[in-house]
Scaffold this motif. Structure first.
Motif, PDB file in Angstrom:
ATOM      1  N   PHE A 233     -14.869  11.064  28.946  1.00  0.00           N
ATOM      2  CA  PHE A 233     -16.171  11.685  29.209  1.00  0.00           C
ATOM      3  C   PHE A 233     -17.297  10.839  28.609  1.00  0.00           C
ATOM      4  CE2 PHE A 233     -13.385  15.470  29.444  1.00  0.00           C
ATOM      5  CZ  PHE A 233     -13.690  15.867  30.742  1.00  0.00           C
ATOM      6  N   ASP A 234     -17.084  10.368  27.376  1.00  0.00           N
ATOM      7  CA  ASP A 234     -18.073   9.503  26.727  1.00  0.00           C
ATOM      8  C   ASP A 234     -18.275   8.224  27.535  1.00  0.00           C
ATOM      9  OD1 ASP A 234     -18.433  11.264  24.576  1.00  0.00           O
ATOM     10  OD2 ASP A 234     -16.848  10.307  23.399  1.00  0.00           O
ATOM     11  N   ARG A 235     -17.171   7.630  27.991  1.00  0.00           N
ATOM     12  CA  ARG A 235     -17.264   6.399  28.791  1.00  0.00           C
ATOM     13  C   ARG A 235     -18.054   6.643  30.072  1.00  0.00           C
ATOM     14  NH1 ARG A 235     -12.454   5.562  26.335  1.00  0.00           N
ATOM     15  NH2 ARG A 235     -12.113   3.513  25.448  1.00  0.00           N
ATOM     16  N   LYS A 236     -17.813   7.769  30.704  1.00  0.00           N
ATOM     17  CA  LYS A 236     -18.524   8.108  31.936  1.00  0.00           C
ATOM     18  C   LYS A 236     -20.022   8.299  31.643  1.00  0.00           C
ATOM     19  CE  LYS A 236     -18.561   9.641  36.282  1.00  0.00           C
ATOM     20  NZ  LYS A 236     -18.299   8.866  37.442  1.00  0.00           N
ATOM     21  N   ILE A 237     -20.334   8.994  30.562  1.00  0.00           N
ATOM     22  CA  ILE A 237     -21.738   9.176  30.173  1.00  0.00           C
ATOM     23  C   ILE A 237     -22.391   7.825  29.905  1.00  0.00           C
ATOM     24  CG2 ILE A 237     -23.218  10.034  28.306  1.00  0.00           C
ATOM     25  CD1 ILE A 237     -21.315  12.501  28.182  1.00  0.00           C
ATOM     26  N   LEU A 238     -21.696   6.962  29.174  1.00  0.00           N
ATOM     27  CA  LEU A 238     -22.236   5.632  28.878  1.00  0.00           C
ATOM     28  C   LEU A 238     -22.468   4.826  30.160  1.00  0.00           C
ATOM     29  CD1 LEU A 238     -20.080   4.704  25.757  1.00  0.00           C
ATOM     30  CD2 LEU A 238     -22.541   5.209  25.791  1.00  0.00           C
ATOM     31  N   ALA A 239     -21.514   4.865  31.074  1.00  0.00           N
ATOM     32  CA  ALA A 239     -21.653   4.126  32.329  1.00  0.00           C
ATOM     33  C   ALA A 239     -22.838   4.656  33.143  1.00  0.00           C
ATOM     34  CB  ALA A 239     -20.362   4.207  33.143  1.00  0.00           C
ATOM     35  N   LEU A 240     -22.981   5.965  33.208  1.00  0.00           N
ATOM     36  CA  LEU A 240     -24.090   6.560  33.966  1.00  0.00           C
ATOM     37  C   LEU A 240     -25.441   6.224  33.341  1.00  0.00           C
ATOM     38  CD1 LEU A 240     -22.439  10.010  34.710  1.00  0.00           C
ATOM     39  CD2 LEU A 240     -23.125   8.314  36.431  1.00  0.00           C
ATOM     40  N   LEU A 241     -25.541   6.327  32.018  1.00  0.00           N
ATOM     41  CA  LEU A 241     -26.802   6.003  31.346  1.00  0.00           C
ATOM     42  C   LEU A 241     -27.122   4.512  31.427  1.00  0.00           C
ATOM     43  CD1 LEU A 241     -26.579   8.297  28.210  1.00  0.00           C
ATOM     44  CD2 LEU A 241     -28.113   8.550  30.177  1.00  0.00           C
ATOM     45  N   GLN A 242     -26.085   3.694  31.436  1.00  0.00           N
ATOM     46  CA  GLN A 242     -26.292   2.261  31.572  1.00  0.00           C
ATOM     47  C   GLN A 242     -26.915   1.941  32.921  1.00  0.00           C
ATOM     48  OE1 GLN A 242     -23.582  -1.233  30.094  1.00  0.00           O
ATOM     49  NE2 GLN A 242     -22.637  -0.329  31.870  1.00  0.00           N
ATOM     50  N   ALA A 243     -26.523   2.677  33.953  1.00  0.00           N
ATOM     51  CA  ALA A 243     -27.071   2.462  35.292  1.00  0.00           C
ATOM     52  C   ALA A 243     -28.457   3.090  35.437  1.00  0.00           C
ATOM     53  CB  ALA A 243     -26.128   3.041  36.342  1.00  0.00           C
ATOM     54  N   ASP A 244     -28.698   4.227  34.766  1.00  0.00           N
ATOM     55  CA  ASP A 244     -29.983   4.918  34.859  1.00  0.00           C
ATOM     56  C   ASP A 244     -30.213   5.713  33.584  1.00  0.00           C
ATOM     57  OD1 ASP A 244     -32.278   6.325  35.437  1.00  0.00           O
ATOM     58  OD2 ASP A 244     -31.501   7.283  37.249  1.00  0.00           O
ATOM     59  N   ALA A 245     -30.964   5.157  32.669  1.00  0.00           N
ATOM     60  CA  ALA A 245     -31.193   5.783  31.372  1.00  0.00           C
ATOM     61  C   ALA A 245     -32.087   7.013  31.462  1.00  0.00           C
ATOM     62  CB  ALA A 245     -31.804   4.775  30.403  1.00  0.00           C
ATOM     63  N   ARG A 246     -32.690   7.244  32.629  1.00  0.00           N
ATOM     64  CA  ARG A 246     -33.569   8.404  32.788  1.00  0.00           C
ATOM     65  C   ARG A 246     -32.817   9.677  33.143  1.00  0.00           C
ATOM     66  NH1 ARG A 246     -37.890   6.275  36.938  1.00  0.00           N
ATOM     67  NH2 ARG A 246     -35.955   5.625  37.897  1.00  0.00           N
ATOM     68  N   LEU A 247     -31.497   9.597  33.284  1.00  0.00           N
ATOM     69  CA  LEU A 247     -30.729  10.792  33.634  1.00  0.00           C
ATOM     70  C   LEU A 247     -30.887  11.865  32.560  1.00  0.00           C
ATOM     71  CD1 LEU A 247     -27.390   9.253  34.959  1.00  0.00           C
ATOM     72  CD2 LEU A 247     -29.209  10.325  36.308  1.00  0.00           C
ATOM     73  N   THR A 248     -31.120  13.081  32.993  1.00  0.00           N
ATOM     74  CA  THR A 248     -31.210  14.202  32.060  1.00  0.00           C
ATOM     75  C   THR A 248     -29.801  14.694  31.738  1.00  0.00           C
ATOM     76  OG1 THR A 248     -31.255  15.884  33.787  1.00  0.00           O
ATOM     77  CG2 THR A 248     -33.393  14.907  33.131  1.00  0.00           C
ATOM     78  N   ASN A 249     -29.714  15.568  30.766  1.00  0.00           N
ATOM     79  CA  ASN A 249     -28.416  16.151  30.437  1.00  0.00           C
ATOM     80  C   ASN A 249     -27.896  16.994  31.600  1.00  0.00           C
ATOM     81  OD1 ASN A 249     -28.122  14.980  27.876  1.00  0.00           O
ATOM     82  ND2 ASN A 249     -29.561  16.459  27.048  1.00  0.00           N
ATOM     83  N   ASN A 250     -28.800  17.607  32.365  1.00  0.00           N
ATOM     84  CA  ASN A 250     -28.375  18.343  33.569  1.00  0.00           C
ATOM     85  C   ASN A 250     -27.781  17.388  34.604  1.00  0.00           C
ATOM     86  OD1 ASN A 250     -29.075  20.874  32.603  1.00  0.00           O
ATOM     87  ND2 ASN A 250     -31.147  20.783  33.440  1.00  0.00           N
ATOM     88  N   ASP A 251     -28.438  16.226  34.796  1.00  0.00           N
ATOM     89  CA  ASP A 251     -27.914  15.220  35.727  1.00  0.00           C
ATOM     90  C   ASP A 251     -26.525  14.758  35.288  1.00  0.00           C
ATOM     91  OD1 ASP A 251     -30.331  15.227  37.184  1.00  0.00           O
ATOM     92  OD2 ASP A 251     -31.172  13.595  35.968  1.00  0.00           O
ATOM     93  N   LEU A 252     -26.398  14.448  34.007  1.00  0.00           N
ATOM     94  CA  LEU A 252     -25.100  14.005  33.475  1.00  0.00           C
ATOM     95  C   LEU A 252     -24.051  15.089  33.658  1.00  0.00           C
ATOM     96  CD1 LEU A 252     -26.210  12.268  30.157  1.00  0.00           C
ATOM     97  CD2 LEU A 252     -25.323  11.143  32.208  1.00  0.00           C
ATOM     98  N   SER A 253     -24.450  16.318  33.401  1.00  0.00           N
ATOM     99  CA  SER A 253     -23.534  17.451  33.506  1.00  0.00           C
ATOM    100  C   SER A 253     -22.901  17.529  34.890  1.00  0.00           C
ATOM    101  CB  SER A 253     -24.307  18.738  33.194  1.00  0.00           C
ATOM    102  OG  SER A 253     -23.548  19.866  33.517  1.00  0.00           O
ATOM    103  N   GLU A 254     -23.724  17.352  35.911  1.00  0.00           N
ATOM    104  CA  GLU A 254     -23.227  17.415  37.298  1.00  0.00           C
ATOM    105  C   GLU A 254     -22.253  16.291  37.601  1.00  0.00           C
ATOM    106  OE1 GLU A 254     -26.645  17.425  39.828  1.00  0.00           O
ATOM    107  OE2 GLU A 254     -27.433  19.282  38.954  1.00  0.00           O
ATOM    108  N   ARG A 255     -22.496  15.121  37.042  1.00  0.00           N
ATOM    109  CA  ARG A 255     -21.676  13.950  37.356  1.00  0.00           C
ATOM    110  C   ARG A 255     -20.407  13.852  36.507  1.00  0.00           C
ATOM    111  NH1 ARG A 255     -27.047  12.657  38.197  1.00  0.00           N
ATOM    112  NH2 ARG A 255     -27.533  11.392  40.036  1.00  0.00           N
ATOM    113  N   VAL A 256     -20.446  14.423  35.303  1.00  0.00           N
ATOM    114  CA  VAL A 256     -19.332  14.287  34.365  1.00  0.00           C
ATOM    115  C   VAL A 256     -18.455  15.534  34.332  1.00  0.00           C
ATOM    116  CG1 VAL A 256     -18.779  13.828  31.926  1.00  0.00           C
ATOM    117  CG2 VAL A 256     -20.700  12.701  32.972  1.00  0.00           C
TER     118      VAL A 256
ATOM    119  N   SER B 227     -25.454  16.855  26.060  1.00  0.00           N
ATOM    120  CA  SER B 227     -26.488  16.605  25.059  1.00  0.00           C
ATOM    121  C   SER B 227     -25.877  16.253  23.717  1.00  0.00           C
ATOM    122  CB  SER B 227     -27.378  17.840  24.919  1.00  0.00           C
ATOM    123  OG  SER B 227     -28.313  17.646  23.892  1.00  0.00           O
ATOM    124  N   ARG B 228     -24.871  17.007  23.275  1.00  0.00           N
ATOM    125  CA  ARG B 228     -24.208  16.722  21.999  1.00  0.00           C
ATOM    126  C   ARG B 228     -23.523  15.358  22.027  1.00  0.00           C
ATOM    127  NH1 ARG B 228     -23.078  22.195  22.356  1.00  0.00           N
ATOM    128  NH2 ARG B 228     -20.977  21.850  23.152  1.00  0.00           N
TER     129      ARG B 228
END
Length: 155
Positions: A9-32, A40-41
């Motif tokens: 999950f952390d790796r997925k969050i890191l990969a997503l933020l690396q591609a788009d650092a503007r993603l909100t926690n809601n955006d991450l939530s949907e993708r992860v 957020s935590r």
């Protein structure tokens, strides 16, 4: 990257933020497939532990007038700690230098330099690098085409 402190999950969050650092926690939530509060935590922990070193905007180099990219190799005049430190101090003050790497082999340093044009590159080499007492030799190559340019890590 084998670190027991980060899971898939952390790796997925890191990969997503690396591609788009503007993603909100809601955006991450949907993708992860975790709740926004879990994302957020996790994001906060990844920041606090230094896995996320910062966030930045990627600027368009050419639109901002820096159309010339050059690769500059530098050989130092002497190979000792003081000379290397003087050179590092010089490089840290030069905004044209986007990357600077100490190397093994024939040359001592590789620099990636951006300038508006050839005249600015000539000024940079002849007025900044060559006169510096730490520098013995400079070799410059102009980039004709960039095939790939990324700071993304292969997560």
């Amino acid at each position: 990257m084998q670190d027991e402190r980060i899971d898939r999950f952390d790796r997925k969050i890191l990969a997503l933020l690396q591609a788009d650092a503007r993603l909100t926690n809601n955006d991450l939530s949907e993708r992860v497939n975790l709740s926004p509060s879990q994302c957020s935590r996790r994001r906060q922990r990844l920041e606090e532990e230094g896995f996320i070193a910062g966030y930045r905007a990627t600027l368009d180099r050419e639109r901002l007038g820096f159309s010339l990219v050059s690769v500059v190799s530098v050989t130092l005049a002497t190979h000792n700690r003081d000379n290397a430190r003087r050179f590092a101090d010089l490089i840290s003050r030069l905004p044209e230098v986007q990357e600077a790497h100490a190397l093994t082999g024939e040359m001592d340093y590789y620099l990636k330099v951006v300038t508006p044009d050839l005249k600015a590159l000539s000024r940079f080499v002849n007025e900044e690098l060559l006169p510096h007492d730490s520098v013995q030799h400079v070799k410059t190559a102009i980039v004709l085409e960039t095939l790939k340019e990324t700071g993304a890590l292969p997560l």
